[in-house]
Design a protein around this motif. Structure first.
Motif, mmCIF file in Angstrom:
data_model
loop_
_atom_site.group_PDB
_atom_site.id
_atom_site.type_symbol
_atom_site.label_atom_id
_atom_site.label_comp_id
_atom_site.label_asym_id
_atom_site.label_seq_id
_atom_site.Cartn_x
_atom_site.Cartn_y
_atom_site.Cartn_z
ATOM 1 N N TRP A 137 0.840 -1.202 0.000
ATOM 2 C CA TRP A 137 0.000 0.000 0.000
ATOM 3 C C TRP A 137 0.877 1.254 0.000
ATOM 4 N N GLY A 138 1.907 1.280 0.844
ATOM 5 C CA GLY A 138 2.810 2.426 0.881
ATOM 6 C C GLY A 138 3.566 2.617 -0.425
ATOM 7 N N SER A 139 3.968 1.516 -1.051
ATOM 8 C CA SER A 139 4.692 1.595 -2.322
ATOM 9 C C SER A 139 3.805 2.134 -3.431
ATOM 10 N N VAL A 140 2.583 1.612 -3.509
ATOM 11 C CA VAL A 140 1.650 2.056 -4.553
ATOM 12 C C VAL A 140 1.315 3.528 -4.348
ATOM 13 N N ARG A 141 1.082 3.892 -3.113
ATOM 14 C CA ARG A 141 0.755 5.300 -2.815
ATOM 15 C C ARG A 141 1.917 6.218 -3.171
#
Length: 148
Positions: A137-141
């Motif tokens: 989630w952090g990477s995609v964001r």
């Protein structure tokens, strides 16, 4: 597109290590290999998610290597792999619980040595899944912010 080859390499390496452990050193594997490989898949996904997260944060290769070292060294020393995690001071114990390696070491020991099943290892399984989800989630964001 870069993650699946590393996932396959990691699974092959694990199979080789388990074969050497079983046939080279005569260490019996008491638990389920299917469960163990399933958890290895989740663990490798967590590590690859960490790599993806680092790659979205770093601006140079050197910076990415330094950021990776920031996670690798604590993973070795705080996971219970070298030193028992129960003997760590509370702040270091808490840091160790956030690292994926801590949970995989406990899963490996549980399955290989004690024939522990999914019910007994559920806190570690859920922790690995949660770490993976948060990192992806952090990477995609972060990736969306960089592209936009």
């Amino acid at each position: 597109g870069k993650v699946p080859p590393y996932l396959i390499i990691g699974m092959v390496e694990m199979a080789l290590i388990l074969m050497v452990m079983r046939f080279g050193f005569s260490v019996p594997i008491r638990g389920s290999l299917v469960f163990l490989f399933g958890m290895a898949l989740v663990y490798l996904f967590a590590l690859l998610s960490l790599g993806l997260f680092i790659s979205t944060r770093a601006q140079t290769q050197a910076q990415a290597q330094q950021m990776a070292q920031f996670f690798i060294l604590p993973s070795i020393f705080l996971s219970g792999y070298i030193f028992p995690s129960a003997g760590l001071p509370l702040p270091l114990y808490v840091i160790g619980r956030v690292l994926p390696a801590t949970h995989m070491v406990e899963i490996m020991r549980g399955v290989v040595l004690r024939d522990a099943g999914p019910a007994e290892l559920m806190p570690n399984v859920l922790a690995l899944i949660a770490i993976s989800v948060v990192l992806v989630w952090g990477s995609v964001r972060r990736f969306q912010k960089v592209v936009a």
